[in-house]
Design a protein around this motif. Sequence first.
Motif, PDB file in Angstrom:
ATOM      1  N   PRO A 508       0.842  -1.207   0.000  1.00 13.69           N
ATOM      2  CA  PRO A 508       0.000   0.000   0.000  1.00 13.69           C
ATOM      3  C   PRO A 508       0.873   1.251   0.000  1.00 13.69           C
ATOM      4  O   PRO A 508       1.874   1.320   0.698  1.00 13.69           O
ATOM      5  N   ARG A 509       0.474   2.234  -0.813  1.00 17.81           N
ATOM      6  CA  ARG A 509       1.305   3.423  -0.981  1.00 17.81           C
ATOM      7  C   ARG A 509       0.710   4.635  -0.284  1.00 17.81           C
ATOM      8  O   ARG A 509       1.386   5.313   0.480  1.00 17.81           O
ATOM      9  N   THR A 510      -0.549   4.949  -0.557  1.00 14.65           N
ATOM     10  CA  THR A 510      -1.131   6.190  -0.058  1.00 14.65           C
ATOM     11  C   THR A 510      -2.598   5.983   0.288  1.00 14.65           C
ATOM     12  O   THR A 510      -3.336   5.368  -0.478  1.00 14.65           O
ATOM     13  N   LEU A 511      -2.988   6.507   1.435  1.00 17.63           N
ATOM     14  CA  LEU A 511      -4.400   6.567   1.806  1.00 17.63           C
ATOM     15  C   LEU A 511      -4.898   7.949   1.436  1.00 17.63           C
ATOM     16  O   LEU A 511      -4.404   8.946   1.946  1.00 17.63           O
ATOM     17  N   LEU A 512      -5.886   7.986   0.517  1.00 18.41           N
ATOM     18  CA  LEU A 512      -6.313   9.269  -0.007  1.00 18.41           C
ATOM     19  C   LEU A 512      -7.537   9.833   0.681  1.00 18.41           C
ATOM     20  O   LEU A 512      -7.653  11.039   0.831  1.00 18.41           O
ATOM     21  N   GLU A 513      -8.452   8.988   1.063  1.00 15.15           N
ATOM     22  CA  GLU A 513      -9.733   9.520   1.555  1.00 15.15           C
ATOM     23  C   GLU A 513     -10.341   8.547   2.523  1.00 15.15           C
ATOM     24  O   GLU A 513     -10.440   7.358   2.234  1.00 15.15           O
ATOM     25  N   LEU A 533      -7.123  11.309 -10.412  1.00 16.25           N
ATOM     26  CA  LEU A 533      -7.831  10.134  -9.907  1.00 16.25           C
ATOM     27  C   LEU A 533      -9.148  10.612  -9.326  1.00 16.25           C
ATOM     28  O   LEU A 533      -9.170  11.511  -8.471  1.00 16.25           O
ATOM     29  N   ALA A 534     -10.236  10.041  -9.803  1.00 18.72           N
ATOM     30  CA  ALA A 534     -11.564  10.347  -9.273  1.00 18.72           C
ATOM     31  C   ALA A 534     -12.018   9.180  -8.403  1.00 18.72           C
ATOM     32  O   ALA A 534     -11.849   8.014  -8.770  1.00 18.72           O
ATOM     33  N   GLY A 535     -12.581   9.488  -7.271  1.00 19.06           N
ATOM     34  CA  GLY A 535     -13.072   8.443  -6.373  1.00 19.06           C
ATOM     35  C   GLY A 535     -13.521   9.054  -5.072  1.00 19.06           C
ATOM     36  O   GLY A 535     -13.427  10.260  -4.864  1.00 19.06           O
ATOM     37  N   GLY A 536     -14.028   8.245  -4.173  1.00 21.07           N
ATOM     38  CA  GLY A 536     -14.410   8.759  -2.875  1.00 21.07           C
ATOM     39  C   GLY A 536     -15.620   8.088  -2.304  1.00 21.07           C
ATOM     40  O   GLY A 536     -16.054   7.046  -2.783  1.00 21.07           O
ATOM     41  N   GLY A 537     -16.170   8.706  -1.265  1.00 25.60           N
ATOM     42  CA  GLY A 537     -17.283   8.121  -0.550  1.00 25.60           C
ATOM     43  C   GLY A 537     -18.583   8.820  -0.846  1.00 25.60           C
ATOM     44  O   GLY A 537     -19.133   8.707  -1.935  1.00 25.60           O
ATOM     45  N   LEU A 542     -11.555  14.543  -6.334  1.00 28.61           N
ATOM     46  CA  LEU A 542     -10.661  14.624  -7.482  1.00 28.61           C
ATOM     47  C   LEU A 542      -9.269  14.950  -6.976  1.00 28.61           C
ATOM     48  O   LEU A 542      -9.044  16.002  -6.374  1.00 28.61           O
ATOM     49  N   TRP A 543      -8.315  14.031  -7.222  1.00 29.87           N
ATOM     50  CA  TRP A 543      -6.951  14.227  -6.741  1.00 29.87           C
ATOM     51  C   TRP A 543      -5.989  14.430  -7.897  1.00 29.87           C
ATOM     52  O   TRP A 543      -6.093  13.762  -8.937  1.00 29.87           O
ATOM     53  N   ASP A 544      -5.024  15.336  -7.694  1.00 34.53           N
ATOM     54  CA  ASP A 544      -3.906  15.519  -8.604  1.00 34.53           C
ATOM     55  C   ASP A 544      -2.888  14.426  -8.305  1.00 34.53           C
ATOM     56  O   ASP A 544      -2.378  14.336  -7.188  1.00 34.53           O
ATOM     57  N   TRP A 548      -1.030  14.608  -5.139  1.00 38.51           N
ATOM     58  CA  TRP A 548      -2.105  13.987  -4.370  1.00 38.51           C
ATOM     59  C   TRP A 548      -2.878  15.011  -3.543  1.00 38.51           C
ATOM     60  O   TRP A 548      -3.454  14.703  -2.516  1.00 38.51           O
ATOM     61  N   GLU A 549      -2.889  16.256  -4.058  1.00 36.96           N
ATOM     62  CA  GLU A 549      -3.718  17.286  -3.441  1.00 36.96           C
ATOM     63  C   GLU A 549      -5.129  17.204  -4.010  1.00 36.96           C
ATOM     64  O   GLU A 549      -5.332  16.873  -5.178  1.00 36.96           O
ATOM     65  N   LEU A 550      -6.086  17.548  -3.163  1.00 38.32           N
ATOM     66  CA  LEU A 550      -7.483  17.519  -3.579  1.00 38.32           C
ATOM     67  C   LEU A 550      -7.762  18.722  -4.471  1.00 38.32           C
ATOM     68  O   LEU A 550      -7.498  19.866  -4.103  1.00 38.32           O
ATOM     69  N   ARG A 551      -8.325  18.467  -5.669  1.00 38.49           N
ATOM     70  CA  ARG A 551      -8.613  19.546  -6.608  1.00 38.49           C
ATOM     71  C   ARG A 551     -10.078  19.945  -6.625  1.00 38.49           C
ATOM     72  O   ARG A 551     -10.426  21.010  -7.112  1.00 38.49           O
TER      73      ARG A 551
END
Length: 739
Positions: A508-513, A533-537, A542-544, A548-551
């Motif tokens: 595992p590399r990064t926990l985004l959300e 990368l689009a995803g979420g709950g 939307l992440w760069d 990996w900042e939230l856009r």
Amino acid sequence: MGRTWITPGPLTAVALAGLGLLMARDTLAGGEAVPLPEGAIARLGRGEIQVMAFSTDGTRLALGGKYGVWIRDGRTGADLARLEGTAEGIRILALSPDGSSLAGGGEGGLVRLWDLASGRYEDSLLEDSLLERHRGMVVALAFSPDGSLLAAAGGKDRRVRLWSVDSARTEAVLAGHLWDVLSVAFSPDGETLASGSADGTIRLWSVDEGLHTGTLEGLGTWVQALAFSPDGSMLASGGRNGEVRLWDLAAGGHQVLPHRHRAMVYHLAFSPDGATLVSGGGSEVRVWDVASGKSGASLPMGNYRILSVTFSPEGRVAVSGGQGHTVGRWDVESGELEATLGLEAEHMGYVGSLAFSPDGKSLASTGDDNPVRLWDVEGRRLRTVLYGHWRRALKVAFSPDGSLLATGGGDHAVRLWDVGSGRHLARLPGGAAVVGLAFSPDGACLANSAGRGLIYLYSVPDARLKEILGGDETVGGAQSLAFSPDGRTLASGGGRLVLLWDVDTAAPRTLLEESSPEYWRTPVAFSPDGRILAGGGSRIRLWDTDTWELRGSLEDSRSLAFSPDGRILAGCGGSLVRLWDTDTWELRAVLERQGDETPVLSVAFSPDGELLASGSDGTILLWDLSPYLGAPTSVGLSQPLPDWTALLASYPNPFNQETWIPFQLQAPARVRLTIHDVRGALVREIDLGYRPAGWYQASGRAARWDGRGQRGEPLATGVYFARLQAGPVVQMRKMLLLK
């Protein structure tokens, strides 16, 4: 008055053996086409079959669904005709004994007759008299043996009407039941009509005189099904309690057959010689010996409700139809299935997963049933049905070169298929129900999110498991998967988080959300250039991918897909498909199924980006995206950014039903809007998520308040305050709600 046939639209001739049936284009009553939503160019599939009826000799099968009525050959299952009109609102069908007419009844008391010699239909209701309309839903229909009369019962009017098929006039009204009439049947000589009711009685009527001649009592349950024996001496009845009874009409006695059905008995049919009775209750067909009353073979139909049963003319084969799109011909003596009259083109329930082949010629889909379907996109028709999963197929994915199709199902298996031949190639271990599938960009690796917090990585060339990622604590029950375009990163979306994995190291590399633990649906998708990368709950983030900042954030979606050029992101939420411009994240278009609130569960772009497929109620819509392939036209693209962040005046103000609350952002910020009463108490919270800098003034971009509280309750007339918090900025404005 003679019969007047209404021709709603143009007809296309279809050559049929023995019948000059005509097949119409998709039409509704009154000549309107079965509506394709604005922007949609085709509908694949017929939707779930809701009603079904066999002709008395078993040679014709009528099917009704949301999008039409079809006639099939009862022996081979071959399509014969599509009839004008729609089965939306129709809940029962009946074929005349000679196969010349079809009757349909349903909501609103409607009774409709189709003439199968021309494909046209006649509205059987007399326009000059509303008294002729049945009260409530029409729940029972039966043709007389000579086809001249149609008996119809509208449940709530507690009576049966006898219609003349030639004149479309009411010949008699049979009244006497205390509760709803649920079933009707003519005797073989056409002289007697039996009607069964929710009052637990069966009434017998003289057809010629329209008089009540006798009552069979003591059932103690709803009488849902009726059938006369071929010689007219016996009457079979089926009840809500799963009970089947045989009534001796000459002697006056009856017997209760042993071994009740586990659910309500909806259908009954005698063999031509009267020696055998078949009954359909719940998802089971039983075969009975009439002389002894003993139950013989039981014909299983899975978990799907039986919609119709009948015998073939030779009396050896029982034909049954189920809601799960299974129509079988069974040998009565052995109980063995002889043949199926497949309805493979119809998905059962919702279409949950879609994938275009890389060449755009095929579209793969899964529904609430086991088979996987391959559609010919250009021909707009079903190409192949892939059978292999013994429980519901859940996911599909094409290999990058288009030679393979991967499918995953509730049977804990991942299967590989040769696309060209439809041949099954391999079964890969799944571990649990397969809820996510993705090929790596080079096609060498296949990822499967298999429940229990595990992700399986397979080597495609040798069809072997090579790695298992994670566990319950790290994956969080991954529901979706996406490889980055360079193949080095795998994103998994689950109920608790979005996680990035290093494909080379399986770490595992990064926990985004981290989202709500109760929120299980988390789609993920990389843009084609890999920069987003689009995803979420509960909202799509939307992440760069460089920082990996939230856009930004968007409305919740069940499925996500980037267009091949990366300029559009499609997502489906509720009954809508939304298209966002990826340069500005402005909402560019909403594809809407007008008047249809059925949820959309899946979306997929064609490789050229000109089509978008969306899956919903057993059908797939193909949308034309050419209007959105040009230069972006989003509101505010040429405007300079605001010089400051501000909450603007709401409009309309005062308001009655809704008001728009505009604002502007100097810099990107998380926007939270709260509504307070004059005492300062919080009455409503509207979380708009992370928004980029820009103007949010027009309706559709501004915040909307419907004058209701947090639980959806209507609020009283009065003064309220809107409070905007955007980063460090907090501002308030007054509004007046007038009821």
